[in-house]
Write a protein that holds these residues in place. Structure first.
Motif, PDB file in Angstrom:
ATOM      1  N   ARG A  51     -14.841  -7.457 -45.998  1.00  0.00           N
ATOM      2  CA  ARG A  51     -15.835  -7.131 -44.987  1.00  0.00           C
ATOM      3  C   ARG A  51     -15.772  -5.643 -44.624  1.00  0.00           C
ATOM      4  N   GLN A 570     -14.775  -3.952 -36.944  1.00  0.00           N
ATOM      5  CA  GLN A 570     -15.385  -5.195 -37.398  1.00  0.00           C
ATOM      6  C   GLN A 570     -14.525  -6.396 -37.035  1.00  0.00           C
ATOM      7  N   ILE A 606     -21.538 -11.496 -46.807  1.00  0.00           N
ATOM      8  CA  ILE A 606     -20.599 -10.924 -45.835  1.00  0.00           C
ATOM      9  C   ILE A 606     -21.353 -10.174 -44.735  1.00  0.00           C
ATOM     10  N   PRO A 612     -21.479  -7.885 -37.363  1.00  0.00           N
ATOM     11  CA  PRO A 612     -20.237  -7.455 -38.009  1.00  0.00           C
ATOM     12  C   PRO A 612     -19.071  -7.192 -37.052  1.00  0.00           C
TER      13      PRO A 612
END
Length: 817
Positions: A51, A570, A606, A612
């Motif tokens: 990610r 994130q 993702i 995020p």
RNA sequence: GCGGACGUGGCGGAAUUGGCAGACGCGCAAGAUUUAGGAUCUUGUCCUGAAAGGGGUGGGAGUUCAACUCUCCCCGUCCGCACCA
């Protein structure tokens, strides 16, 4: 066309040939430094790690398309304990193990199409890097900001070794389960506390950091202002210094409590009748490690020292106690206790029958507390405080502080929770601390020209818990740089946070041999425009980097005070509600996904799975959905190439207008999503809408080819930062020779967004009743009349006139009955 | 305990910042196509109801023509700090 992994390879090769991510450091115009926190190469990466890099790559590619000169480097935080543990367990050299992991992770990143300027790769365990880590140590040393003092460490008496906090499990050694003791060792520290005020103040410069990270840093620095004052000890020359933030409560101080580590305890208790008992209490408290002492269940205990202190304001004698809840690390290790206005003191006072005097009255008229819940800790009006009676706390603090200053009893003082940074590690796999101990000259820094102090590689790893460096004669026994006499080298290595506190500078000048970095280049390229990483580094790594940055600025090496302009943290990707870990067996490995669905599918999912910055749950079905979407979008290119254009009408038809409007509103919204807080999930959903609309319009009507083509092109241009491989492929199929990333990010055209007709909601008393198509050029009165004449509205209103009609242009009409 | 974030369908999540709640995706259901499909395409899918309607963003109050959004109280989840004087 079908998207598949074969497409990935083709374009990955293309980018590397094109040098798409090679940044031109000399060109500072429209520079964009996009930095992702470099990994500790401990094992291969899973989708949770991915990610981080996928977000970073999406940002970098987006900025590239906006015409920025983008720098996106990568490196390795390559020193650290796990490598050493692996060495002992599996008989592999830490270097070998680390480099093997780096190679593997690099392959992974490449296979996902993450673009980096690999020419700037930095590895902290290479001598050409750690030479400069040592250099930074020496600069700090020169300025008196690196110093040595005794400090407590976790010690296992059975393994005869120092343990890191993570090696202590429930107060026991992770290896042999022996109870962990406190042991004092001479350790190296960086004086970060000298920068406490600036680290705190400059948080206000970090407007583009997440609020919570700033709050965490602020709490960690923990500035509090109060008064430090002396309590005289009766029948003794001793004075006890206490710090308090609530000097307004001093008239209620009924005892003084000292930490078990308080420096002058011995002197204080020398005449106590129960001296032995006191000493055994002190020893008992000291033996417990700090982590045990701060456990929730930990019961407050203490013992009377047999001495009395004089309350400087009341002149009363109050007992001095030694208590297990007083921390030596904060303040002076001694406090004045006000049981009426502090819960902890109250608990202690009731347990040992000490006096409780109320001195602050709350607005609601508090009384002397009987239970801990009644303790009033807020501010209020002073009572039982002689000439200060009637003042509120705020004034009281000022007046008493002034009085104390005049009388020479005490003074205003600021305290920080922040403590100096302990950088010594009694470990092998780290940058050696460049210090030599000479029998004659004492502590001598290694001269800069002798750097780096090379970490010897030919060493044995035995499960003794001791650093292998202790057994390397050549490393250990050296001559003193000053007097050439016999000397011994420091065998401790540096905390890996030192390595990572300046790597973002080294990327700019990765190959420089004579300097850590070129100041001019660094000043052109920093601060980092966008830093991306896990929130787990919110405190330590970011604080240490800020500190080192400020220090280098003070030395004149760099010109900016904060290294990271904008920070994005994130969230974690979890599986089955838990963080991915090998032991839980819930790790989602990317290789299989890449093999089956291709890199773009994984990347897209993702980014699509949720905002995020928030944690997200991995769902294989979601991945499938993204796969289907990519194929559905890719089908458009086939449809386009087979598309038989009929002679288009001169005027745009309805379908064409709709598609054009969708194209341009999508450009507008996706751009806004990316310019905001990286809302990839909504950006992607909007592109999905555009794809859906295009399919729908093709099925329902006729589009001229140019508009169809514009739709397809827009879809893949907007997707390019997320799904770069398929986007390049489509871009090439559309006849473009140049990389899609050399293409400008599209601009929306206002003229296509304009809509003649819109549908608005008609509400009666705030409740939706009907929808109404209106022409945007209609007058308000016309719209109102239309709304009021709607069947449903008439039924509700009967014949009554509405009390009010609210019209929000192009949105709703609300009729108030 | 203190500080912070959050609470929306079966699930992941949207909502132009006070203006039509549930975009987009997953899942599910029905149909079409297919030798077959876990492929593809339609259609439907907040709850309730045959329908008209009614209810609905953790619970309760309040402000407002209008509240997922603002205010207050309560409940819950997550994160950080934790005897900081």
């Amino acid at each position: 066309m079908q998207y598949s992994k074969e497409i990935d390879k083709k374009w990955q090769k293309f980018w590397s040939k094109e040098k798409l991510f090679a940044a031109d450091i000399k060109e500072k115009k429209s520079k964009y430094y996009c930095l992702v926190m470099f990994p500790y190469p401990s094992s291969e990466l899973h989708v949770g790690h991915a990610r981080n890099y996928v977000i970073g790559d999406a940002v970098a590619r987006y900025k590239l398309m906006q015409g920025h000169n983008v720098l996106s480097p990568m490196g390795w935080d390559a020193f650290g304990l796990p490598a050493e543990n692996q060495a002992i367990k599996h008989k592999v050299h830490p270097k070998e193990w680390t480099l093997k992991n780096i190679k593997r992770i690099k392959e992974q990143l490449d296979s996902w199409g993450i673009g980096y300027d690999w020419a700037r790769e930095v590895t902290t365990c290479h001598p050409n890097y750690y030479k400069w880590t040592q250099w930074i140590f020496l600069q700090l040393y020169k300025k008196g900001l690196a110093y040595r003092k005794e400090a407590a460490v976790n010690w296992c008496s059975s393994c005869k070794t120092v343990l890191a906090n993570e090696q202590v499990i429930n107060g026991e050694c992770e290896r042999c389960s022996t109870e962990v003791e406190q042991k004092k060792l001479e350790q190296w520290f960086f004086k970060i506390t000298d920068y406490a005020d600036r680290l705190l103040e400059d948080l206000t410069l970090l407007e583009e950091w997440p609020e919570r990270v700033c709050t965490m840093q602020k709490n960690w620095i923990g500035k509090s202002s109060g008064v430090e004052m002396d309590f005289e000890v009766q029948d003794s020359s001793l004075k006890i210094k206490c710090f308090t933030t609530r000097v307004d409560t001093i008239f209620g101080a009924t005892f003084v409590a000292l930490s078990a580590e308080y420096p002058h305890l011995e002197e204080l208790i020398k005449d106590a009748p129960n001296k032995d008992e006191i000493i055994s209490f002190i020893d008992k408290v000291k033996s417990k490690s700090v982590s045990v002492r701060t456990l929730e269940t930990f019961e407050k205990e203490g013992i009377f020292s047999s001495k009395y202190a004089i309350n400087p304001m009341t002149g009363e004698k109050i007992p001095i106690w030694i208590a297990n809840y007083i921390l030596m690390e904060y303040g002076t290790g001694a406090i004045m206790c006000v049981p009426a206005h502090d819960k902890r003191d109250f608990e202690f006072a009731t347990k040992y029958n000490l006096g409780i005097t109320e001195v602050i009255q709350s607005a609601s008229g508090s009384r002397t507390p009987q239970t801990p819940d009644e303790v009033y800790e807020g501010e209020g009006v002073m009572v039982n405080s002689k000439e200060f009676n009637g003042l509120n706390s705020e004034e009281g603090k000022e007046k008493i502080a002034a009085y104390m200053k005049k009388k020479g009893i005490g003074e205003k003082k600021v305290n920080f929770k922040l403590r100096d940074w302990l950088i010594s590690r009694q470990r092998y796999w780290g940058a050696p601390i460049p210090i030599i101990y000479c029998n004659k000259c004492g502590e001598v820094p290694v001269p800069e020209k002798n750097l780096p102090v090379i970490l010897p590689e030919a060493v044995k790893f035995l499960p003794t818990g001791q650093s292998p460096l202790l057994h390397i004669d050549k490393f250990l026994n050296v001559s003193c740089p000053k007097c050439k006499g016999k000397a011994r080298r420091e065998t401790d290595t540096m905390d890996t946070f030192v390595d990572s506190s300046w790597y973002y500078l080294r990327y700019i000048s990765a190959h420089q041999k004579k300097v850590p970095f070129v100041g001019k280049d660094v000043n052109n390229w920093l601060p980092v425009d966008q830093y991306i990483g896990g929130v787990e580094h919110a405190i330590l790594h970011l604080m240490y980097s800020r500190f080192i940055n400020k220090f280098l600025k003070d030395l004149g090496w760099i010109s900016f005070s904060e290294p990271f302009q904008r920070l994005f943290t994130q969230g974690m990707i979890v599986k089955d509600g838990a963080k991915m870990s090998k032991s839980k067996g819930n790790v989602v490995a990317p290789d299989y996904i890449i093999d089956k669905y291709g890199a773009d599918t994984m990347r897209l999912y993702i980014l699509f799975m949720g905002p995020p910055q928030k944690d997200a749950e991995w769902q294989d079905e979601g991945l499938q959905g993204c796969w289907r979407f990519i194929q559905r979008a890719a089908r458009l290119i086939d449809m386009l190439s087979e598309y038989k254009e009929e002679q288009p009408e001169k005027e745009l038809n309805e379908h064409e207008k709709i598609v054009l409007r969708k194209i341009h509103s999508t450009i507008k919204e996706v751009t806004a999503d990316l310019e905001g807080n990286f809302q990839f999930n909504t950006a992607i959903s909007r592109v999905m809408e555009l794809v859906n609309q295009t399919h729908k319009s093709l099925a329902e009507g006729i589009l001229r080819k140019s508009i169809f083509k514009e739709a397809v092109s827009t879809v893949f241009v907007l997707l390019a930062p997320f799904t770069p491989h398929i986007s390049e492929e489509v871009n090439a199929l559309l006849g473009n020779k140049q990389s899609i990333f050399r293409k400008k990010w599209p601009q929306f055209k206002e003229q296509y967004l304009h809509q003649e007709e819109v549908e608005i909601g008609v509400l009666v008393n705030g409740k939706l009743r009907e929808k109404l198509k209106i022409n945007v050029n209609w007058e308000r009165s016309e719209i109102e009349t239309k709304a009021l004449s709607l069947e449903k509205v008439k039924n509700i209103l009967k014949d009554k006139k509405p009390k009010n009609v609210v019209y929000i242009p192009k949105r709703i009409v609300n009729i108030v009955a």
